[in-house]
Scaffold this motif. Structure first.
Motif, short mmCIF file in Angstrom:
data_model
loop_
_atom_site.label_atom_id
_atom_site.label_comp_id
_atom_site.label_asym_id
_atom_site.label_seq_id
_atom_site.Cartn_x
_atom_site.Cartn_y
_atom_site.Cartn_z
N ALA A 1 0.82 -1.22 0.00
CA ALA A 1 0.00 0.00 0.00
C ALA A 1 0.85 1.27 0.00
CB ALA A 1 -0.98 0.00 1.17
N ILE A 2 1.98 1.23 -0.72
CA ILE A 2 2.83 2.42 -0.84
C ILE A 2 2.74 2.89 -2.30
CG2 ILE A 2 5.21 3.30 -0.73
CD1 ILE A 2 4.96 2.30 1.90
N PRO A 3 2.10 4.03 -2.56
CA PRO A 3 2.05 4.50 -3.95
C PRO A 3 3.42 5.05 -4.36
CG PRO A 3 0.85 6.00 -2.47
CD PRO A 3 1.41 4.92 -1.62
N VAL A 4 3.92 4.59 -5.49
CA VAL A 4 5.22 5.06 -5.96
C VAL A 4 5.10 5.49 -7.42
CG1 VAL A 4 6.58 3.60 -4.40
CG2 VAL A 4 5.96 2.73 -6.64
N GLU A 5 5.97 6.39 -7.84
CA GLU A 5 6.03 6.75 -9.25
C GLU A 5 7.22 6.02 -9.86
OE1 GLU A 5 7.54 10.56 -10.37
OE2 GLU A 5 6.96 10.23 -12.45
N ARG A 6 7.01 5.32 -10.97
CA ARG A 6 8.10 4.56 -11.59
C ARG A 6 8.39 5.07 -12.99
NH1 ARG A 6 5.35 -0.76 -11.83
NH2 ARG A 6 3.59 0.66 -11.74
N VAL A 7 9.67 5.28 -13.25
CA VAL A 7 10.13 5.70 -14.58
C VAL A 7 11.16 4.67 -15.03
CG1 VAL A 7 11.30 7.52 -15.90
CG2 VAL A 7 9.78 8.15 -14.00
N GLY A 8 10.99 4.15 -16.23
CA GLY A 8 11.94 3.19 -16.78
C GLY A 8 12.57 3.76 -18.03
N LEU A 9 13.89 3.73 -18.09
CA LEU A 9 14.58 4.31 -19.25
C LEU A 9 15.60 3.31 -19.77
CD1 LEU A 9 16.04 7.80 -19.75
CD2 LEU A 9 17.66 5.91 -19.60
N ASP A 10 15.66 3.18 -21.08
CA ASP A 10 16.65 2.30 -21.70
C ASP A 10 17.00 2.88 -23.06
OD1 ASP A 10 17.45 -0.91 -21.06
OD2 ASP A 10 17.79 -0.23 -23.12
N ILE A 11 18.23 2.62 -23.47
CA ILE A 11 18.68 3.16 -24.76
C ILE A 11 18.16 2.31 -25.93
CG2 ILE A 11 20.87 1.90 -25.05
CD1 ILE A 11 22.17 4.71 -25.56
N SER A 12 17.68 1.09 -25.61
CA SER A 12 17.19 0.20 -26.67
C SER A 12 15.69 0.41 -26.90
CB SER A 12 17.44 -1.26 -26.27
OG SER A 12 16.59 -2.13 -26.98
N LYS A 13 15.34 0.78 -28.12
CA LYS A 13 13.90 0.99 -28.40
C LYS A 13 13.15 -0.34 -28.34
CE LYS A 13 13.89 0.63 -33.43
NZ LYS A 13 14.95 1.04 -34.30
N TRP A 14 13.86 -1.44 -28.59
CA TRP A 14 13.21 -2.76 -28.53
C TRP A 14 12.84 -3.09 -27.08
CZ3 TRP A 14 12.08 -3.52 -33.25
CH2 TRP A 14 12.97 -3.13 -34.26
N ALA A 15 13.78 -2.76 -26.17
CA ALA A 15 13.53 -3.03 -24.75
C ALA A 15 12.35 -2.18 -24.26
CB ALA A 15 14.79 -2.72 -23.93
N VAL A 16 12.35 -0.91 -24.62
CA VAL A 16 11.31 -0.02 -24.11
C VAL A 16 9.95 -0.36 -24.74
CG1 VAL A 16 10.60 2.40 -23.91
CG2 VAL A 16 12.98 1.77 -23.53
N THR A 17 9.96 -0.77 -25.99
CA THR A 17 8.70 -1.20 -26.62
C THR A 17 8.12 -2.38 -25.84
OG1 THR A 17 9.48 -0.49 -28.77
CG2 THR A 17 7.64 -2.03 -28.77
N ALA A 18 8.97 -3.37 -25.54
CA ALA A 18 8.48 -4.54 -24.79
C ALA A 18 7.99 -4.11 -23.40
CB ALA A 18 9.59 -5.57 -24.67
N ALA A 19 8.75 -3.22 -22.75
CA ALA A 19 8.38 -2.76 -21.40
C ALA A 19 7.03 -2.06 -21.43
CB ALA A 19 9.46 -1.84 -20.86
#
Ligand code: SAM
Length: 283
Positions: A115-133
């Protein structure tokens, strides 16, 4: 939690405003959101190659392997060591080099359970990785970008995670709040030893990273997590091998020997280090 907020233009550092399907800065640089909801903030001039980071095949192998859930103990190990001083509602977390989003997704579930609200940001240089994410989890801000130049203002995050990634300490220091936390997760001496013994004629002695410390950060805690897991087919073995550097480093003969296996039990040996930001200038 709102997504894709409080980001900066990778060209001039101005704040980005959301307008329907894009983010725009006051000087008119516009970045369209992809269909799956991520934004690409890696301008051509910041790219060292046409298709930087992990390839489509590597991302797909990592995703297939991680979806077997053998690495869930790493999520537990991260949560167990999460510094209590950082454990607060609205905590802002960056996964720098997030790959296909496995860890950020599962950490989100763990925080939700607590029950802890968190803000998550994910960054990667691979567009393939970020598309999957971005297909995996719609509640995270997913960004194509580089750790070398994070498209966010100073002091944007409370915690930065760098899991099996490529840390850029001066950027992590800039974008963490004062006394913010950085987690480095790396492989330990026995990691995947059974595979390495087949792949190589001799195993190089383990070399610890950052043993002289990290400027701008103070080591707060360090611990290891070891466990074993079984891969039950040649395909599962190939998923794991293809997401490691061994796929490029190992000899042809070593890889041929691996191809003869139809199952194997493997050791995971993971090293976790929590650092706290100090005022000393990072390099
Ligand atoms: C070994 S993978 C780890 C991925 C993820 N953290 C995990 O453990 O599943 C390293 C990741 O770093 C990304 N990467 C490489 N250079 C980067 C950079 N300069 N900035 C951000 N990500 C980078 C790669 O594309 C890849 O997804």
């Amino acid at each position: 939690m709102p997504i894709l907020e409080n980001l900066t233009c990778p060209i001039d550092g101005e704040y980005l405003q959301r307008q329907a399907g894009s983010l725009t800065c006051s000087r008119g640089h516009t970045f369209d959101l992809a269909k799956t909801g991520y934004v690409n903030l890696l301008p051509v001039q910041n790219k060292r190659s046409k298709d930087p980071g992990d390839s489509k095949d590597m991302v797909s192998s990592r995703q297939n392997f991680l979806n077997l859930e053998h690495y869930l103990p790493i999520i537990d190990a991260i949560m167990t060591g999460w510094p209590k001083a950082a454990w607060q509602p609205q905590m802002r977390i960056l996964d720098a080099g997030c790959g296909e989003g496995y860890y950020l997704h599962h950490l989100g579930q763990a925080f939700e359970k607590a029950a802890i609200p968190v803000e998550r940001v994910g960054l990667d240089i691979s567009k393939w990785a970020v598309t999957a994410a971005s297909k995996r989890d719609k509640t995270v801000s997913w960004i194509v970008g580089s750790n070398a130049s994070l498209p966010v203002p100073d002091q944007r995050f409370d915690v930065i995670l760098c899991l099996f990634g490529f840390p850029v300490f001066h950027e992590f220091q800039r974008t963490l709040v004062d006394s913010g936390y950085l987690l480095l997760v790396e492989s330990g001496p026995q990691h995947l030893i059974e595979l390495r013994e087949i792949l190589y004629d001799s195993i190089h002695p383990y070399k610890a990273t950052y043993s002289e410390g990290v400027t701008g950060f103070e080591l707060e805690s360090e611990y290891s997590k070891q466990f074993t897991f079984s891969l039950m087919s040649q395909q599962q073995i190939q998923y794991l091998l293809s997401m490691t550097p061994h796929i490029h480093k190992a000899s042809y003969q070593g890889k041929q020997q691996i191809k003869q296996l139809d199952k194997i039990s493997v050791t995971a040996d993971i090293k976790l280090r929590w650092y706290r930001k100090t005022n000393e200038r990072s390099k």
